[in-house]
Scaffold this active site. Structure first.
Site, PDB file in Angstrom:
ATOM      1  N   HIS A  91     -35.350  39.083 -37.689  1.00  0.00           N
ATOM      2  CA  HIS A  91     -36.839  39.103 -36.814  1.00  0.00           C
ATOM      3  C   HIS A  91     -37.005  38.159 -35.610  1.00  0.00           C
ATOM      4  CE1 HIS A  91     -36.592  34.884 -39.034  1.00  0.00           C
ATOM      5  NE2 HIS A  91     -37.631  34.284 -38.446  1.00  0.00           N
ATOM      6  N   TYR A 107     -33.019  26.390 -35.323  1.00  0.00           N
ATOM      7  CA  TYR A 107     -33.295  26.550 -34.348  1.00  0.00           C
ATOM      8  C   TYR A 107     -32.475  25.325 -32.870  1.00  0.00           C
ATOM      9  CZ  TYR A 107     -37.271  28.196 -36.231  1.00  0.00           C
ATOM     10  OH  TYR A 107     -37.817  28.924 -37.455  1.00  0.00           O
ATOM     11  N   HIS A 141     -38.876  32.743 -30.679  1.00  0.00           N
ATOM     12  CA  HIS A 141     -37.657  33.109 -31.123  1.00  0.00           C
ATOM     13  C   HIS A 141     -37.454  34.479 -31.614  1.00  0.00           C
ATOM     14  CE1 HIS A 141     -39.212  31.601 -34.737  1.00  0.00           C
ATOM     15  NE2 HIS A 141     -37.729  33.013 -35.657  1.00  0.00           N
ATOM     16  N   HIS A 197     -37.582  25.055 -43.761  1.00  0.00           N
ATOM     17  CA  HIS A 197     -39.481  25.504 -43.729  1.00  0.00           C
ATOM     18  C   HIS A 197     -39.519  25.008 -45.026  1.00  0.00           C
ATOM     19  CE1 HIS A 197     -39.089  26.460 -39.794  1.00  0.00           C
ATOM     20  NE2 HIS A 197     -37.880  27.670 -39.491  1.00  0.00           N
ATOM     21  N   GLU A 206     -32.712  31.688 -33.748  1.00  0.00           N
ATOM     22  CA  GLU A 206     -32.481  30.878 -35.287  1.00  0.00           C
ATOM     23  C   GLU A 206     -32.005  31.397 -36.038  1.00  0.00           C
ATOM     24  OE1 GLU A 206     -35.095  30.290 -38.906  1.00  0.00           O
ATOM     25  OE2 GLU A 206     -35.659  32.017 -37.836  1.00  0.00           O
ATOM     26  N   HIS A 239     -40.273  37.477 -43.882  1.00  0.00           N
ATOM     27  CA  HIS A 239     -41.443  37.942 -43.157  1.00  0.00           C
ATOM     28  C   HIS A 239     -40.401  39.063 -42.529  1.00  0.00           C
ATOM     29  CE1 HIS A 239     -39.343  34.144 -41.734  1.00  0.00           C
ATOM     30  NE2 HIS A 239     -39.783  35.047 -40.841  1.00  0.00           N
TER      31      HIS A 239
END
Length: 311
Positions: free
Chosen positions: A154, A257, A216, A248, A267, A201
């Site tokens: 992503h 990151y 990112h 997270h 990431e 996501h």
């Protein structure tokens, strides 16, 4: 879930201040496989578990950042349908002929109100993986070359008008909102995590005054142990790390990151929750993003560079 319309993230094109230095990083340190170079000098790469010809395209430029983000759709009829709906919504569209990107069919491109170029395409050459497509091998050395992510996963993009972006992605492109963060003392959704699948996501947006910015590009790792292994490799190559290893609260994914040689943040991500279109989105407050561990479960705080450094 029967996937139709937009299927998955397909590729990004990144700008490199020194192309060959960037290629060495993404190929030899990150561990992607170089799959081609075109007449324009662009370099194409894929991860070890990806089957299509490429997911990462690098080009020489005088500033870092993202040129465009491409999604694969189920068929050419979807390109026609999405083009009509986008135009009806007031967005300009452009058809880019097949072959302009190596081994890629015709692409439909449009600019979001956030200033980002999004592409949709239906065809890209299937090259398979080193496992084979029939009776696949249980292991291949490519799994251990460099940091060795499984796939491009992503991207997080920064720009204005994210409320309008949310409307376009959900109403026209068929995504669903998985999680969001409201701005301080407000009900305004300032950060969005959007899905075309049941992953945590597939693309995310954060409100930002400058248009078209990249926060990112993310690569998916097999496990949190592989994220820890990535930390060792980053240290061995003196790669500057922004955050991590940590987890997270948002998405519940394990993460590091760091920055590529041109200053683009990338990431290494593992795990993450599942999201389905019938589920209501998870809501986070600004306080929850920091003290609640939404950004960093281990340290429960904001990170200034994470919030402000973009390309």
């Amino acid at each position: 879930m029967a996937l139709t319309g937009v299927l998955r993230p397909g590729h990004v094109q990144l700008r490199m201040l020194d192309l060959e230095e960037g290629v060495r990083f993404y190929r030899d340190v990150l561990g992607l496989e170089e799959t081609g170079r075109d007449a324009a000098g662009r370099v194409y790469l894929k991860a070890w578990d990806e089957r299509d010809h490429h997911s990462i395209v690098l080009r020489q430029a005088d500033r870092a950042g993202l040129d465009f983000f491409g999604f694969k759709v189920a068929g050419s009829a979807d390109l026609d349908r999405f083009e009509a709906e986008l135009r009806d919504d007031g967005l300009k569209t452009e058809r880019i002929p097949a072959g302009e990107l190596l081994e890629t069919g015709e692409r439909l491109r449009f600019e979001l109100p956030s200033g980002h170029l999004i592409e949709l395409y239906a065809e890209k050459t299937f090259v398979g993986s080193h496992f084979g497509q029939k009776d696949p091998k249980p292991w291949t050395p490519h799994q251990d070359r460099g940091i060795a992510p499984m796939r491009f996963d992503h991207a997080l993009l920064y720009g204005p008008n994210v409320d309008r972006v949310l409307d376009i992605f959900t109403r026209i492109l068929g995504f669903h909102l998985a999680e969001y963060v409201t701005l301080p003392d407000s009900d305004v959704k300032g950060a969005l995590w959007l899905c075309c699948s049941n992953k945590a996501h597939d693309i995310a947006f954060v409100i930002h005054p400058e248009p078209g910015k990249l926060h990112h590009v993310s690569f998916y790792m097999e496990s949190i142990d592989r994220v820890f292994r990535a930390a060792d490799i980053m240290a061995a190559h003196d790669i500057k790390v922004d955050i991590g290893p940590t987890r997270h609260g948002i998405t519940r994914g394990g993460t590091i990151y760091a920055w590529d040689p041109s200053g683009n943040r990338f990431e290494t991500f593992s795990g993450g929750n599942s999201s389905y279109p019938d589920l209501p989105p998870i809501a986070w407050t600004w306080e929850g993003l920091g003290e609640g561990g939404g950004l960093d479960v281990a340290h429960r705080k904001m990170h200034e560079t994470f919030l402000t450094v973009v390309t």
